[in-house]
Every structure is written in C-alpha cells, then in structure tokens.
Design a protein around this motif. Structure first.
Motif, PDB file in Angstrom:
ATOM      1  N   TRP A 177       0.831  -1.209   0.000  1.00 25.75           N
ATOM      2  CA  TRP A 177       0.000   0.000   0.000  1.00 25.75           C
ATOM      3  C   TRP A 177       0.866   1.259   0.000  1.00 25.75           C
ATOM      4  N   VAL A 178       1.929   1.285   0.815  1.00 25.40           N
ATOM      5  CA  VAL A 178       2.797   2.460   0.879  1.00 25.40           C
ATOM      6  C   VAL A 178       3.442   2.722  -0.474  1.00 25.40           C
ATOM      7  N   VAL A 179       3.982   1.684  -1.114  1.00 23.93           N
ATOM      8  CA  VAL A 179       4.693   1.876  -2.380  1.00 23.93           C
ATOM      9  C   VAL A 179       3.730   2.253  -3.500  1.00 23.93           C
ATOM     10  N   LEU A 180       2.531   1.707  -3.479  1.00 25.82           N
ATOM     11  CA  LEU A 180       1.547   2.053  -4.505  1.00 25.82           C
ATOM     12  C   LEU A 180       1.179   3.533  -4.464  1.00 25.82           C
ATOM     13  N   ARG A 181       1.350   4.162  -3.321  1.00 23.14           N
ATOM     14  CA  ARG A 181       1.035   5.590  -3.186  1.00 23.14           C
ATOM     15  C   ARG A 181       2.128   6.478  -3.773  1.00 23.14           C
ATOM     16  N   GLY A 182       3.283   5.915  -4.143  1.00 21.10           N
ATOM     17  CA  GLY A 182       4.289   6.675  -4.865  1.00 21.10           C
ATOM     18  C   GLY A 182       5.471   7.135  -4.037  1.00 21.10           C
ATOM     19  N   ALA A 183       6.422   7.806  -4.725  1.00 20.17           N
ATOM     20  CA  ALA A 183       7.685   8.210  -4.115  1.00 20.17           C
ATOM     21  C   ALA A 183       7.488   9.200  -2.976  1.00 20.17           C
ATOM     22  N   GLU A 184       6.512  10.095  -3.090  1.00 20.52           N
ATOM     23  CA  GLU A 184       6.289  11.069  -2.032  1.00 20.52           C
ATOM     24  C   GLU A 184       5.849  10.389  -0.740  1.00 20.52           C
ATOM     25  N   SER A 185       5.074   9.314  -0.865  1.00 23.39           N
ATOM     26  CA  SER A 185       4.648   8.566   0.311  1.00 23.39           C
ATOM     27  C   SER A 185       5.847   7.964   1.024  1.00 23.39           C
ATOM     28  N   ILE A 186       6.778   7.419   0.249  1.00 22.16           N
ATOM     29  CA  ILE A 186       7.993   6.840   0.832  1.00 22.16           C
ATOM     30  C   ILE A 186       8.834   7.932   1.482  1.00 22.16           C
ATOM     31  N   LYS A 187       8.954   9.082   0.804  1.00 22.34           N
ATOM     32  CA  LYS A 187       9.760  10.178   1.360  1.00 22.34           C
ATOM     33  C   LYS A 187       9.239  10.599   2.727  1.00 22.34           C
ATOM     34  N   TRP A 188       7.936  10.750   2.839  1.00 25.79           N
ATOM     35  CA  TRP A 188       7.393  11.219   4.116  1.00 25.79           C
ATOM     36  C   TRP A 188       7.410  10.132   5.185  1.00 25.79           C
ATOM     37  N   LEU A 189       7.257   8.877   4.796  1.00 22.18           N
ATOM     38  CA  LEU A 189       7.395   7.783   5.759  1.00 22.18           C
ATOM     39  C   LEU A 189       8.798   7.782   6.361  1.00 22.18           C
ATOM     40  N   GLU A 190       9.807   7.907   5.490  1.00 23.90           N
ATOM     41  CA  GLU A 190      11.190   7.908   5.971  1.00 23.90           C
ATOM     42  C   GLU A 190      11.475   9.152   6.819  1.00 23.90           C
ATOM     43  N   THR A 191      10.995  10.305   6.376  1.00 22.00           N
ATOM     44  CA  THR A 191      11.265  11.554   7.088  1.00 22.00           C
ATOM     45  C   THR A 191      10.641  11.563   8.483  1.00 22.00           C
ATOM     46  N   LEU A 192       9.422  11.030   8.592  1.00 24.44           N
ATOM     47  CA  LEU A 192       8.744  11.007   9.886  1.00 24.44           C
ATOM     48  C   LEU A 192       9.283   9.918  10.808  1.00 24.44           C
ATOM     49  N   SER A 193       9.697   8.787  10.232  1.00 24.72           N
ATOM     50  CA  SER A 193      10.133   7.668  11.073  1.00 24.72           C
ATOM     51  C   SER A 193      11.571   7.812  11.550  1.00 24.72           C
ATOM     52  N   ALA A 194      12.433   8.518  10.793  1.00 24.31           N
ATOM     53  CA  ALA A 194      13.861   8.585  11.133  1.00 24.31           C
ATOM     54  C   ALA A 194      14.112   9.110  12.544  1.00 24.31           C
ATOM     55  N   PRO A 195      13.598  10.298  12.932  1.00 26.62           N
ATOM     56  CA  PRO A 195      13.864  10.771  14.302  1.00 26.62           C
ATOM     57  C   PRO A 195      13.246   9.875  15.360  1.00 26.62           C
ATOM     58  N   LEU A 196      12.109   9.275  15.052  1.00 26.41           N
ATOM     59  CA  LEU A 196      11.459   8.366  15.993  1.00 26.41           C
ATOM     60  C   LEU A 196      12.337   7.144  16.246  1.00 26.41           C
ATOM     61  N   LEU A 197      12.917   6.606  15.183  1.00 28.20           N
ATOM     62  CA  LEU A 197      13.756   5.422  15.309  1.00 28.20           C
ATOM     63  C   LEU A 197      15.034   5.721  16.079  1.00 28.20           C
ATOM     64  N   VAL A 198      15.592   6.913  15.879  1.00 30.01           N
ATOM     65  CA  VAL A 198      16.787   7.307  16.632  1.00 30.01           C
ATOM     66  C   VAL A 198      16.465   7.365  18.127  1.00 30.01           C
ATOM     67  N   LEU A 199      15.302   7.923  18.473  1.00 28.09           N
ATOM     68  CA  LEU A 199      14.896   7.995  19.880  1.00 28.09           C
ATOM     69  C   LEU A 199      14.681   6.603  20.466  1.00 28.09           C
ATOM     70  N   VAL A 200      14.116   5.704  19.678  1.00 30.72           N
ATOM     71  CA  VAL A 200      13.906   4.332  20.145  1.00 30.72           C
ATOM     72  C   VAL A 200      15.246   3.669  20.449  1.00 30.72           C
ATOM     73  N   GLY A 201      16.214   3.855  19.550  1.00 26.09           N
ATOM     74  CA  GLY A 201      17.539   3.288  19.773  1.00 26.09           C
ATOM     75  C   GLY A 201      18.164   3.811  21.046  1.00 26.09           C
ATOM     76  N   ALA A 202      18.038   5.102  21.274  1.00 25.66           N
ATOM     77  CA  ALA A 202      18.583   5.710  22.495  1.00 25.66           C
ATOM     78  C   ALA A 202      17.889   5.148  23.734  1.00 25.66           C
ATOM     79  N   GLY A 203      16.569   4.959  23.648  1.00 19.75           N
ATOM     80  CA  GLY A 203      15.824   4.408  24.777  1.00 19.75           C
ATOM     81  C   GLY A 203      16.244   2.990  25.110  1.00 19.75           C
ATOM     82  N   LEU A 204      16.442   2.157  24.084  1.00 18.01           N
ATOM     83  CA  LEU A 204      16.888   0.780  24.300  1.00 18.01           C
ATOM     84  C   LEU A 204      18.270   0.755  24.946  1.00 18.01           C
ATOM     85  N   LEU A 205      19.131   1.681  24.518  1.00 16.89           N
ATOM     86  CA  LEU A 205      20.482   1.741  25.072  1.00 16.89           C
ATOM     87  C   LEU A 205      20.434   2.095  26.560  1.00 16.89           C
ATOM     88  N   VAL A 206      19.600   3.059  26.910  1.00 18.95           N
ATOM     89  CA  VAL A 206      19.449   3.441  28.321  1.00 18.95           C
ATOM     90  C   VAL A 206      18.936   2.258  29.145  1.00 18.95           C
TER      91      VAL A 206
END
Length: 492
Positions: A177-206
């Motif tokens: 479903w995400v890919v069928l919505r096109g390149a802009e959908s992927i761009k925003w998925l990556e842009t929104l998830s990147a800082p969230l994933l960094v925070l998750v990694g930091a939380g697991l480390l703590v």
C-alpha cells in the motif's frame, strides 16, 4: 512524428518526450525521467531515507553474525561494520550521479552498459535478491504484528504460528500500500520515522547499559584459532558487510532521481549511512549481551527480546515502533527496485501497480516454505536464519561486477554523457551490449569456481571487491578508450 527534446537547468537534464519516445515499447510514465520540479528530496530527506533503511532487525544482528560466524571480537566486528559502510559509499554516491543528473531509475541506466534489452538480466538478478529480502523483512514485521496483537488480546497468543502467518499477510499488505502511493509517500514515511527510530535506539540503550559491562564485552576473546592472524578474518567480515548494501549500491538511482542536486545526494548519504549502521549494530551487540539479565535468556534479535517483556503495554508500544522501523526499511530497500526492474521487462504491459503486485507475489513465494512450516503443514530443519546468512549474502556478493561495470561505463566510457531520449528507444544503444555481459560473466564464473578450490577461496571470501574490480577492469578493456557511438549523440 515529433522528436523528443532535452533541456538543462543547473546541471540537471529534463526530457520533453515526443512521439519517438512516447510510442516506444521501452517507455512508460513510471520509469520515465523525473522532471526537475519533481526532484524535491534535499540532503535531509536522503539522510532520513538511510536512517529509515539502516535501522532494522538485520542491522541489529550484524555484530553477532560477525562474532559468531566470522571469528571477530566485538571491537573488530564494529570496526568492520563502520569501514564497510564508508567503503560502500563510493559506489553508492557514484552510481547515484546519473540518477540525479538525468532523473532516470536503475534499469534505464543499465541500458547504457548492458543494452536496451540486455539490461533485463542484471535487473532480474537485483530484483530476485530484493524480493528475498522483502520476504525476510516481512517475516520480521509479521512477527511484530503477531506479538503486538498478543499483548492487546490474550486469546491471540494461542494462535501460535497461525497468528504469525496472519501478521505476515497484514504487514505484506501494508508494504504494498505504501509503495503504490508513490515516491512522495515513501519520502514522508522515511522523514517522519527517522527521528522516531533514533529515539527508540537511544531508549533501548538506556534500558540495557546498566545490565552490561562494556569493558567485559570488549574483552571477550574471538572465536577463531588461537594465534590466527586477524587480517583474513577481518577482510572476510568486511566483505560480507559491504555486501549488505551491495544491492542499494546498484539501484540507488531509483532514489537519487528525486534529489534536488548532486550535493544533496552525496551529503545526505554521507550523513545518513555509515554512522547509523555503526550505532545501531553497536546497540544490537550491547542489547544481546544484556539480554540474559534483562529477560533471563540470551536473545539476538529485538523482536523476540521485546516479546519476553512482561508488561503488555511496553510490548505493544515497542512492537508498534518495530513495525514502523521494518516498514520504512522494507518499502524503500526491497520493493522500489524490483518494481522498476519488472517494469523494464515490458514497460507498455507492466505499469507500477502490476510491478508492485508482482514483487509482493514473488516475495510471498520465496517465503512460502517458512509460512507452511509455521502453519505446521511441513516439517523442515531449514531455518529463516540460514536463508538470511547463506543464500542472500552469497547471492549479493555476485552483484559486485554489476556495480563496477556501471561506474566504469558512466564515468570512464560515456564521460557522464548519456543520450537521454536514446535510452528509451531502440536506435541509439544496442539491444545487447556483450562487453557488459563478458565483464559480468568472467568474475561470476571465477567466483563459482573458487567455491570448490581451497587455494582460490579468497576470491569468493572477498567476492564484492574482487568482482567489482575485475568486472570494471574487463569492461574498460573491452570498450577501450574509443568513445562509443552513443556518446557522439549526447549533445543536448
């Protein structure tokens, strides 16, 4: 018949397709060159793309793979991961140049070095590897969905393997479903998830650090013969880690075609890839070492580790984050490329929707064995881990020659000048460029022969380096210094 025209704006080329291209069997809208106004990804979007792709379950397990199977210490393993991702930046950034300059995806760029029809051979090789990775990542994502539902609904846990298969299919649909919505959908998925994933990694480390001694962890001896030289083991591990992103080093034009400039794609990749891979692999090493104190048993993957937590609320939250992480990796790294590759077979017959569905079905077929095993319909000793560590990594090592050929063709033979309209027609570039196939075939044959020879085993152990170097050298030698006929037609 109207002829196509090519215009340039700030070093970026744009095709105004005439009937010579629009009516060509090699053209459709989805693999057409992007317009300049469609190239909207800046360096932070490219950085987010790599953060989103690099933070995934396989990256988490890399340190353990290097220590368990390649005989490295923890420190040596982490250095191998860091150096490998600095090295792989070279083909990544170089192969991205043509995508940014001309707005073309990977299979169209391959038409220059392998021929308009011949490009389908390396395309399908790349597509099959991507579909395999798609299936494996979907298995991880499906497990996360299963554990999430189990933390919310008590009765779900009783489904066992059936629940995992249901989770697999739900996650499979989400990816498509995400890919069928096109390149802009992927761009925003990556842009929104990147800082969230960094925070998750930091939380697991703590969470993990109070339960592990880094000094003791770094002092654990290597699992290799006593007195053996570290060089051979380190280089073998380094090659395997380069092979981890050997796939993306080929099809990076699929993303760089949306970059605003060469600077954006280069800087974004430098910021996003090496450090993210190093830090998340380091997190995996620390978490695995701490897992026995955290949950009472040594666990090497984050999905299973979090599944051992007794709090349903924390399990549910963690599984949502893992689903986001796996989705951001899978859509970009494993669906975009085969979608373009399958379209290249017959652009007039296979559009993006059909290609996405074909990618999903091939990935599903490659995981059919594992799904049937989870349903209890077959009994097998073959594990998902063995598929991941053996078949896919070995297959990826054969992609080195293609990377070498692409770089040599674009920078040394074609001098960064392509006939943009000619790439979509049959009258400029050859149908089959046999120079490319010879340069690809020789190192592949040598790699296969080296599997049965102890004296020549180094050729396979260092397969990505030997393959890319030999493929590039042979291709350059076959083409020579003489400009190809297509170069004379590239004035735009």
């Amino acid at each position: 018949m109207t002829r196509s025209t090519v215009t340039e704006r700030d070093g970026l080329f744009e095709l105004e397709a005439g009937s010579d291209v629009l009516d060509s069997p090699r053209y459709n809208h989805d693999i057409a060159p992007t317009k300049v106004h469609e190239r909207t990804w800046n360096k932070w979007h490219i950085t987010a793309l790599w953060v989103g792709m690099a933070i995934c379950v396989p990256t988490y397990t890399l340190g353990g793979v290097l220590t368990a199977y390649f005989g490295l210490t923890v420190g040596e393993a982490l250095l191998a991961i860091l150096f490998a991702n600095i090295i792989v930046l070279i083909p990544l950034t170089l192969n991205a140049f043509a995508g940014t300059k001309y707005g073309i995806p990977f299979p169209v760029l391959l038409r220059s070095s392998f021929g308009v029809i011949g490009s389908n051979v390396p395309c399908l090789i790349r597509a099959l590897v991507a579909c395999g990775w798609f299936g494996i990542q979907t298995m991880f994502g499906g497990l996360a969905i299963h554990l999430f539902l189990g933390s919310v609904f008590d009765g779900w846990k009783s489904l066992g393997g059936t629940g995992e298969v249901i989770g697999f299919m739900v996650f499979w649909v989400m990816n498509l479903w995400v890919v069928l919505r096109g390149a802009e959908s992927i761009k925003w998925l990556e842009t929104l998830s990147a800082p969230l994933l960094v925070l998750v990694g930091a939380g697991l480390l703590v969470w993990a650090l109070p339960n592990v001694s880094l000094t003791e962890l770094m002092a654990v001896p290597a699992k290799r013969p006593e007195g053996a030289s570290v060089i051979g083991y380190f280089l073998a591990g380094l090659t395997a880690m380069v092979g981890f992103w050997a796939t993306l080093s080929l099809n990076i034009p699929d993303f760089s075609r949306y970059a605003k400039s060469q600077k954006d794609q280069v800087v974004g990749q430098i910021i996003g890839l090496p450090l993210t891979m190093f830090l998340f692999a380091s997190l995996g090493v620390v978490m695995t070492a701490a897992s026995e104190k955290l949950v009472g048993v040594t666990v090497s993957d984050p999905v299973t580790l979090i599944g051992h937590i007794q709090s349903p609320v924390w399990v549910a939250l963690a599984m949502v984050l893992i689903i986001v992480a796996t989705l951001s990796t899978n859509t970009a790294a494993n669906i975009v490329s085969p979608t373009n590759d399958f379209q290249n077979l017959a652009p007039k017959l296979i559009g993006r929707t059909k290609a996405v569905m074909l990618t999903g079905l091939v990935g599903l077929a490659l995981m059919a064995h594992e799904l049937l095993k989870k349903l209890g319909l077959i009994v097998s000793e073959v594990s998902l881990e063995s598929v991941y560590s053996n078949w896919l990594l070995g297959y990826s090592s054969l992609l080195g020659p293609i990377a070498g050929i692409m770089v040599v063709d674009y920078f040394l033979i074609k001098k960064q000048q392509l006939d943009l309209a000619g790439l979509y027609r049959d009258d400029v570039y050859p149908a089959w460029n046999w120079n490319g196939f010879i340069a690809f075939g020789v190192p592949v044959v040598l790699t296969l022969l080296s599997l049965g020879s102890d004296a020549f085993s180094w050729f396979y152990s260092y397969g990505w380096f030997t393959g890319s170097a030999l493929g590039g050298v042979i291709y350059y030698g076959l083409c020579g210094m003489r400009a190809s006929p297509s170069v004379a037609k590239t004035a735009v």
